[in-house]
Design a protein around this motif. Structure first.
Motif, short mmCIF file in Angstrom:
data_model
loop_
_atom_site.label_atom_id
_atom_site.label_comp_id
_atom_site.label_asym_id
_atom_site.label_seq_id
_atom_site.Cartn_x
_atom_site.Cartn_y
_atom_site.Cartn_z
N GLY A 13 0.79 -1.23 0.00
CA GLY A 13 0.00 0.00 0.00
C GLY A 13 0.82 1.27 0.00
N SER A 14 1.78 1.38 0.91
CA SER A 14 2.53 2.64 0.99
C SER A 14 3.39 2.90 -0.24
CB SER A 14 3.38 2.69 2.28
OG SER A 14 2.54 3.05 3.35
N PRO A 15 4.13 1.89 -0.77
CA PRO A 15 4.87 2.19 -2.00
C PRO A 15 3.96 2.57 -3.17
CG PRO A 15 5.76 0.22 -0.96
CD PRO A 15 4.50 0.58 -0.21
N ALA A 16 2.80 1.90 -3.29
CA ALA A 16 1.88 2.27 -4.38
C ALA A 16 1.43 3.72 -4.21
CB ALA A 16 0.67 1.33 -4.40
N ALA A 17 1.12 4.10 -2.96
CA ALA A 17 0.70 5.49 -2.70
C ALA A 17 1.83 6.46 -3.00
CB ALA A 17 0.27 5.60 -1.24
N MET A 18 3.04 6.10 -2.58
CA MET A 18 4.20 6.97 -2.81
C MET A 18 4.41 7.20 -4.30
SD MET A 18 8.15 6.01 -1.97
CE MET A 18 8.16 4.75 -3.25
N LEU A 19 4.35 6.13 -5.08
CA LEU A 19 4.62 6.25 -6.51
C LEU A 19 3.52 7.04 -7.22
CD1 LEU A 19 5.97 2.61 -7.03
CD2 LEU A 19 7.32 4.74 -7.08
N LEU A 20 2.26 6.81 -6.82
CA LEU A 20 1.16 7.58 -7.42
C LEU A 20 1.27 9.05 -7.05
CD1 LEU A 20 -1.84 5.14 -6.88
CD2 LEU A 20 -1.03 6.02 -9.10
N ALA A 21 1.60 9.32 -5.78
CA ALA A 21 1.71 10.72 -5.34
C ALA A 21 2.88 11.40 -6.05
CB ALA A 21 1.88 10.78 -3.83
N ARG A 22 3.98 10.65 -6.24
CA ARG A 22 5.13 11.24 -6.97
C ARG A 22 4.75 11.57 -8.40
NH1 ARG A 22 10.31 7.48 -5.08
NH2 ARG A 22 10.47 8.27 -2.95
N ASP A 23 3.76 10.85 -8.96
CA ASP A 23 3.30 11.15 -10.32
C ASP A 23 2.21 12.23 -10.32
OD1 ASP A 23 4.91 9.63 -11.99
OD2 ASP A 23 3.72 7.81 -11.72
N GLY A 24 1.98 12.82 -9.15
CA GLY A 24 1.06 13.96 -9.08
C GLY A 24 -0.38 13.61 -8.79
N HIS A 25 -0.67 12.37 -8.38
CA HIS A 25 -2.05 11.99 -8.14
C HIS A 25 -2.42 12.21 -6.67
CE1 HIS A 25 -2.15 10.57 -12.18
NE2 HIS A 25 -1.09 9.81 -11.96
N LYS A 26 -3.72 12.41 -6.45
CA LYS A 26 -4.23 12.69 -5.10
C LYS A 26 -4.60 11.36 -4.45
CE LYS A 26 -7.37 15.66 -2.64
NZ LYS A 26 -8.69 16.20 -2.59
N VAL A 27 -3.91 11.03 -3.37
CA VAL A 27 -4.03 9.69 -2.80
C VAL A 27 -4.34 9.76 -1.30
CG1 VAL A 27 -2.85 7.47 -2.48
CG2 VAL A 27 -2.26 8.91 -4.44
N LEU A 28 -5.29 8.93 -0.89
CA LEU A 28 -5.55 8.72 0.55
C LEU A 28 -5.19 7.28 0.88
CD1 LEU A 28 -6.88 9.40 3.34
CD2 LEU A 28 -9.05 8.62 2.34
N VAL A 29 -4.41 7.08 1.95
CA VAL A 29 -4.11 5.73 2.43
C VAL A 29 -4.76 5.59 3.80
CG1 VAL A 29 -2.30 4.06 2.96
CG2 VAL A 29 -1.84 5.88 1.33
N ILE A 30 -5.49 4.50 4.01
CA ILE A 30 -6.02 4.25 5.35
C ILE A 30 -5.45 2.93 5.86
CG2 ILE A 30 -8.18 5.48 4.87
CD1 ILE A 30 -9.52 2.60 4.92
N ASP A 31 -5.26 2.86 7.17
CA ASP A 31 -4.87 1.58 7.79
C ASP A 31 -5.44 1.54 9.19
OD1 ASP A 31 -3.40 -0.70 8.93
OD2 ASP A 31 -2.24 -0.58 7.07
N LYS A 32 -5.94 0.38 9.57
CA LYS A 32 -6.47 0.26 10.94
C LYS A 32 -5.34 0.26 11.96
CE LYS A 32 -7.03 -4.75 10.50
NZ LYS A 32 -7.98 -5.83 10.29
N ALA A 33 -4.12 -0.03 11.51
CA ALA A 33 -2.96 -0.01 12.41
C ALA A 33 -2.41 1.41 12.51
CB ALA A 33 -1.87 -0.93 11.86
N THR A 34 -1.54 1.62 13.51
CA THR A 34 -0.74 2.84 13.56
C THR A 34 0.71 2.42 13.38
OG1 THR A 34 -0.53 2.67 15.95
CG2 THR A 34 -2.35 4.03 15.13
N PHE A 35 1.56 3.39 13.02
CA PHE A 35 2.96 3.06 12.71
C PHE A 35 3.89 3.92 13.54
CE2 PHE A 35 0.28 1.88 9.21
CZ PHE A 35 0.72 0.61 8.92
N PRO A 36 5.04 3.37 13.98
CA PRO A 36 5.56 2.03 13.70
C PRO A 36 4.80 0.95 14.45
CG PRO A 36 7.03 3.18 15.22
CD PRO A 36 5.97 4.16 14.83
#
Ligand SMILES: Cc1cc2nc3c(=O)[nH]c(=O)nc-3n(C[C@H](O)[C@H](O)[C@H](O)COP(=O)(O)OP(=O)(O)OC[C@H]3O[C@@H](n4cnc5c(N)ncnc54)[C@H](O)[C@@H]3O)c2cc1C
Length: 368
Positions: A13-36
């Protein structure tokens, strides 16, 4: 309104979001977990996966956490020792998921993706037969809706996105193994050891904080027996390798045992109207060969490229996503078959050992 909502913020999920955002797309990532945070998984990363981290500019960050490269390996399949798999440039590593996943989440955030932690997907929103968004809730329990052109399920093997879209499964292979793993200090030995023979699979990997992650897989029928005496079952299996039981007893276990009773292996069709799947949500196999993180990284790269092509009008979105499924399956079909053959009895015969050897040679010579 987002271009993409991604459910799940770990290896896919995070790499896909990173790559889409780097290409200028508007992305929301949700996760039930918190990080780290940790997750039930050991964490060996192949050279191909290490190359992905390097390509994304994240390998230095991972190495800076003190996770050691694993240039020295001992790998034995069915009593036959294989050549070491170390790649001189992209040497395999085994970073803790607490470290790795946090770096991935922060990289997505830095690229401009909006990250909503402690937020669970409850359901998908549909219009005219297509997914148009999500309904979920955060810590306050209040239902909240968000809309997007596409909803990506990167939510692991119990994917709610796959369930709600009834993503068709194929090439299903029933789970055949069970196992336990934990962490030890002062576990002497090479950076990485793998032994798969005579009905067991043993692995050790050096990881962060000077620790060794080690685990054992057995045929699934042994789970109840192993659970009654995990330590005894582990040590008795370590004793099958000359000197290994002594090394394990000299080492100090610093964490609890984590157990898995196995889950079926499958492919799922990874797209449909308004939705797509990446990582374990779309393709799952027994963890014995340590491919899941690498596969999730590859999916993130290929899926984000397909979505970018569709969003930017370079190709019809459905055509781009069909190409993603084809490329995913081509990249994984051989190792999937080999994994299923080995895990069927954890006792690879000479034919299977030859297949593994060929597969490893191909992986070593493939342009990563
Ligand atoms: C015991 C074991 C050992 C393994 N060892 C290795 C190994 O050594 N090397 C390797 O490469 N692979 C290994 N794997 C496989 C590896 O863990 C997975 O392939 C990898 O984690 C897949 O990444 P992912 O991002 O697809 O899914 P996950 O890592 O499972 O992440 C899914 C995320 O989705 C979130 N999520 C799920 N449902 C919802 C919801 N409804 N709402 C919001 N968020 C949600 C979860 O909180 C989670 O953070 C192992 C697996 C197991 C079980």
């Amino acid at each position: 309104m987002y271009d993409a909502i991604i459910v799940g913020a770990r290896c896919a999920g995070s790499p896909a979001a990173m790559l889409l955002a780097r290409d200028g797309h508007k992305v929301l990532v949700i996760d039930k977990a918190t990080f780290p945070s940790d997750t039930l998984s050991t964490h060996f990363i192949t050279s191909e996966g290490v190359k992905s981290l390097a390509d994304w500019g994240l390998l230095d960050r991972v190495m800076a956490t003190g996770c050691p490269p694993l240039p020295d390996s001992k790998i034995v399949w069915g009593g036959v020792e294989m050549p070491p798999i170390s790649d001189p440039v992209y040497t395999p590593i085994c970073p803790r998921r607490t470290v790795l996943d946090h770096i991935l989440v922060e990289a997505a955030r830095e690229a401009g993706a909006e990250i909503r932690e402690a937020f669970s997907l409850d359901d998908l929103l549909w219009e005219a037969g297509a997914v148009v968004g999500i309904r979920g809730h955060g810590r306050d329990g209040q239902p909240l809706e968000e809309r997007a052109t596409i909803v990506v399920g990167a939510d692991g093997r119990n994917s709610r996105v796959a369930e709600k879209t009834a993503a068709p499964q194929y090439n299903v292979f029933p789970s055949a193994t069970c196992g336990y793993y934990s962490y030890w200090s002062d576990f002497e030995g090479p950076g990485m050891e793998v032994y798969v023979q005579d009905g067991y699979g043993i692995f050790t990997f050096k990881t962060n904080d000077g620790l060794t992650c080690s685990g054992i897989e057995w045929p699934k029928a042994r789970f109840e027996e192993a659970r009654k005496d995990i330590e005894g079952s582990m040590m008795a299996t370590f004793d099958r390798i000359p000197g290994m039981g002594e090394r394990a007893r000299k080492a100090k276990r610093v964490d609890q045992y984590y157990g898995v009773a196995g889950a079926d292996s499958y492919y799922r069709k990874p797209y449909g109207p308004g939705w797509a799947l990446a990582g374990d949500a779309g393709y799952h196999k027994d963890p014995l060969l340590g491919q899941g993180i690498t596969d999730a990284f590859r999916d993130a790269t290929m899926l984000s490229a397909a979505l970018h092509a569709g969003f930017s009008g370079q190709a019809p979105l459905e055509e781009a996503l069909a190409g993603y499924e084809k490329a995913r399956n081509e990249a994984t079909v051989m190792i999937y078959q080999v994994t299923n053959l080995i895990t069927a009895n954890l006792n690879p015969d000479s034919n299977i050992v030859r297949m593994i050897s060929t597969q490893m040679e191909q992986m070593a010579s493939a342009p990563v």
